[in-house]
Design an enzyme around this catalytic site. Structure first.
Site, mmCIF file in Angstrom:
data_model
loop_
_atom_site.group_PDB
_atom_site.id
_atom_site.type_symbol
_atom_site.label_atom_id
_atom_site.label_comp_id
_atom_site.label_asym_id
_atom_site.label_seq_id
_atom_site.Cartn_x
_atom_site.Cartn_y
_atom_site.Cartn_z
ATOM 1 N N ARG A 37 -63.553 -4.472 -5.906
ATOM 2 C CA ARG A 37 -63.755 -5.577 -6.848
ATOM 3 C C ARG A 37 -65.220 -5.776 -7.206
ATOM 4 O O ARG A 37 -65.539 -6.225 -8.307
ATOM 5 C CB ARG A 37 -63.184 -6.872 -6.258
ATOM 6 N N LYS A 198 -40.517 -9.772 -1.015
ATOM 7 C CA LYS A 198 -39.532 -10.790 -1.378
ATOM 8 C C LYS A 198 -39.249 -10.777 -2.861
ATOM 9 O O LYS A 198 -40.125 -10.539 -3.674
ATOM 10 C CB LYS A 198 -40.052 -12.170 -0.986
ATOM 11 N N GLY A 348 -51.398 -6.529 -4.667
ATOM 12 C CA GLY A 348 -52.277 -6.235 -3.535
ATOM 13 C C GLY A 348 -51.822 -5.022 -2.736
ATOM 14 O O GLY A 348 -52.561 -4.041 -2.583
HETATM 15 P P1 ADP Z 1 -47.596 -6.562 -3.834
HETATM 16 O O1 ADP Z 1 -48.713 -7.099 -2.982
HETATM 17 O O2 ADP Z 1 -47.875 -5.151 -4.278
HETATM 18 O O3 ADP Z 1 -47.241 -7.473 -4.974
HETATM 19 P P2 ADP Z 1 -45.614 -7.638 -2.064
HETATM 20 O O4 ADP Z 1 -46.644 -8.542 -1.500
HETATM 21 O O5 ADP Z 1 -44.508 -8.233 -2.829
HETATM 22 O O6 ADP Z 1 -46.290 -6.453 -2.932
HETATM 23 O O7 ADP Z 1 -44.919 -6.831 -0.871
HETATM 24 C C1 ADP Z 1 -45.595 -5.866 -0.115
HETATM 25 C C2 ADP Z 1 -44.962 -5.743 1.261
HETATM 26 O O8 ADP Z 1 -43.580 -5.508 1.176
HETATM 27 C C3 ADP Z 1 -45.515 -4.582 2.024
HETATM 28 O O9 ADP Z 1 -46.400 -5.078 3.001
HETATM 29 C C4 ADP Z 1 -44.284 -3.909 2.628
HETATM 30 O O10 ADP Z 1 -44.406 -3.660 4.013
HETATM 31 C C5 ADP Z 1 -43.189 -4.904 2.379
HETATM 32 N N1 ADP Z 1 -41.869 -4.280 2.231
HETATM 33 C C6 ADP Z 1 -41.509 -3.297 1.393
HETATM 34 N N2 ADP Z 1 -40.221 -2.946 1.586
HETATM 35 C C7 ADP Z 1 -39.741 -3.721 2.581
HETATM 36 C C8 ADP Z 1 -38.482 -3.811 3.253
HETATM 37 N N3 ADP Z 1 -37.458 -3.031 2.923
HETATM 38 N N4 ADP Z 1 -38.370 -4.730 4.238
HETATM 39 C C9 ADP Z 1 -39.426 -5.514 4.579
HETATM 40 N N5 ADP Z 1 -40.626 -5.480 3.987
HETATM 41 C C10 ADP Z 1 -40.799 -4.574 3.006
HETATM 42 MG MG MG Z 2 -48.749 -8.755 -1.603
#
Ligand code: ADP
Ligand code: MG
Length: 391
Positions: A37, A198, A348
């Site tokens: 960043r 989620k 993230g």
């Molecule tokens: P981003 O930060 O890219 O928007 P999120 O914060 O929504 O993504 O989610 C990222 C997290 O989701 C990761 O840390 C990963 O470990 C978790 N994750 C992915 N698939 C699963 C799953 N099947 N069960 C539990 N956690 C999961």
């Molecule tokens: Mg995230």
């Protein structure tokens, strides 16, 4: 497309320019551990310095409880910035008040002043007009280059625009051009890939993308809630119970455009070395959790990705932090990297995953803003952008 004025549209020479940057970077033991960043803000800072402006940088860092806390100080960031550039970097112990006013007053053209964490004042997140006015009083012009904070109407992102001529920086412009183009005028076919932990936070994103994308490929924990809506027993899988009903509605309205994994990787423990099983999607045994998409899903999704004109990806396909559950995310990363489509990745953990894969340079645009990129995918207007002067 991007209809806001930028620093190129106004006179900055000889001016004091207050720039809101997103220096919310990870710091371990007083040392910046990821400088993405900071580097992303350099084009704007360099342009202003090259045009003989005096540059005042402000940012938040972390979530201090409203007063100053040493571990959230921007001082290490200012010191780090000084190692990247050849012009003087000063630091003020506060973002408003005497320390800031004196430092800003003494600042010369061609120099940079980094102000202390804006969130050391509770007024920042309240978008308090008095704080905004105090910040504004330090400068002649305001530039917002903090895409990662643009979805928040805070004193340093929105309030301040009421007191100064306000324009966008280059990072802000670039982020909004790539994300905006992908959503509003995508090269077809437009394929969205959505995963992550989620579904709850991303329902608005799914709904908006369903009106734009030809196909949405679902993975990660998000898929589980759709599986729950289809009535599968899911063992110990992460399920967002509050969202099962809306997941059912989305499945009905989307039809075949919303694709779910056909096979999954399951385990009883989320840790390196855990025993894993690969299975076609079906009832998950008690005590087991879905932790990744399976190889057949990767193959099927890769075919869709190969035909895409535009790809937007948010959310890992599995618990990629653990090697046993990283294959799905890696497989999709390879498919996206190998496609000729315009590819945009935000979020993230999604960005961490693509960096971990070593394929980041094959992606058209990697967003620096998690929440802000999600709000754009949701079709929402970002308050920090809306408040800037129109072209
Ligand atoms: P981003 O930060 O890219 O928007 P999120 O914060 O929504 O993504 O989610 C990222 C997290 O989701 C990761 O840390 C990963 O470990 C978790 N994750 C992915 N698939 C699963 C799953 N099947 N069960 C539990 N956690 C999961
Ligand atoms: Mg995230």
């Amino acid at each position: 497309m991007f209809n806001k004025k930028t620093i190129k549209d106004i006179e900055v020479t000889g001016k004091k320019v207050l720039v809101r940057v997103d220096f919310n970077v990870p710091i371990k033991d007083g040392i910046v551990s990821d400088d993405t960043r900071i580097r992303a803000a350099l084009p704007t800072i360099r342009y202003l310095i090259d045009h003989n402006a005096a540059v005042i940088l402000c940012s938040h860092l972390g979530r201090p409880k409203g007063g100053s806390e040493a571990k959230f100080s921007l001082k290490p960031v200012a010191e780090y910035l000084a190692t990247l550039v050849e012009f003087p970097i000063h630091f003020a112990e506060d973002c408003i008040g005497d320390a800031a006013t004196q430092a800003a007053g003494a600042l010369q053209k061609g120099e940079v002043l980094v102000l202390e964490n804006t969130r050391f004042h509770v007024e920042e997140e309240k978008n308090d007009p008095e704080m905004a006015q105090k910040l504004a009083a330090l400068a002649d012009v305001y530039v917002n280059d903090a895409f990662g904070s643009a979805h928040r109407a805070h004193a340093s992102t929105e309030g301040v625009t009421h007191f100064l001529p306000s324009v966008a920086g280059f990072l802000m412009e670039k982020e909004i051009q790539y994300l905006g183009q992908a959503i509003d005028d995508p090269k077809q076919p437009f394929v969205a890939i959505l995963g992550g932990a989620k579904i709850g936070d991303k329902i608005g994103v799914i709904k908006n993308l369903l009106t734009k994308a030809e196909t949405i490929l679902i993975g990660g924990g998000m898929a589980n809630t759709f599986f729950a809506a289809q009535g599968y027993p899911l063992g110990s899988s992460l399920v967002d119970n509050d969202s099962i009903e809306v997941a059912r509605e989305l499945l009905q309205s989307a039809g075949a455009r919303l694709r779910l994994p056909v096979d999954v990787v399951i385990a009883q423990k989320i840790e390196p070395g855990a025993e894993t099983r690969s299975m076609d999607m079906g009832p998950i045994p008690d005590g087991w959790s879905i932790l990744d998409i399976g190889p057949a899903t990767v193959e099927g999704y890769a075919k869709v990705i190969a035909t895409a004109g535009t790809i937007v990806w948010n959310g890992p396909m599995g618990v990629f932090e653990v090697p046993e559950f990283a294959q799905g995310t890696l497989g999709i990363a390879k498919a996206v990297a190998g496609s000729n489509a315009v590819s945009v990745i935000g979020g993230g953990e999604s960005v961490a995953a693509i960096q971990q894969s070593g394929l980041a340079d094959k992606i058209t645009h990697i967003s620096t803003g998690g929440g802000a990129s999600l709000e754009m995918l949701e079709g929402l207007e970002l308050p920090g952008v809306a408040a800037l002067q129109d072209k």
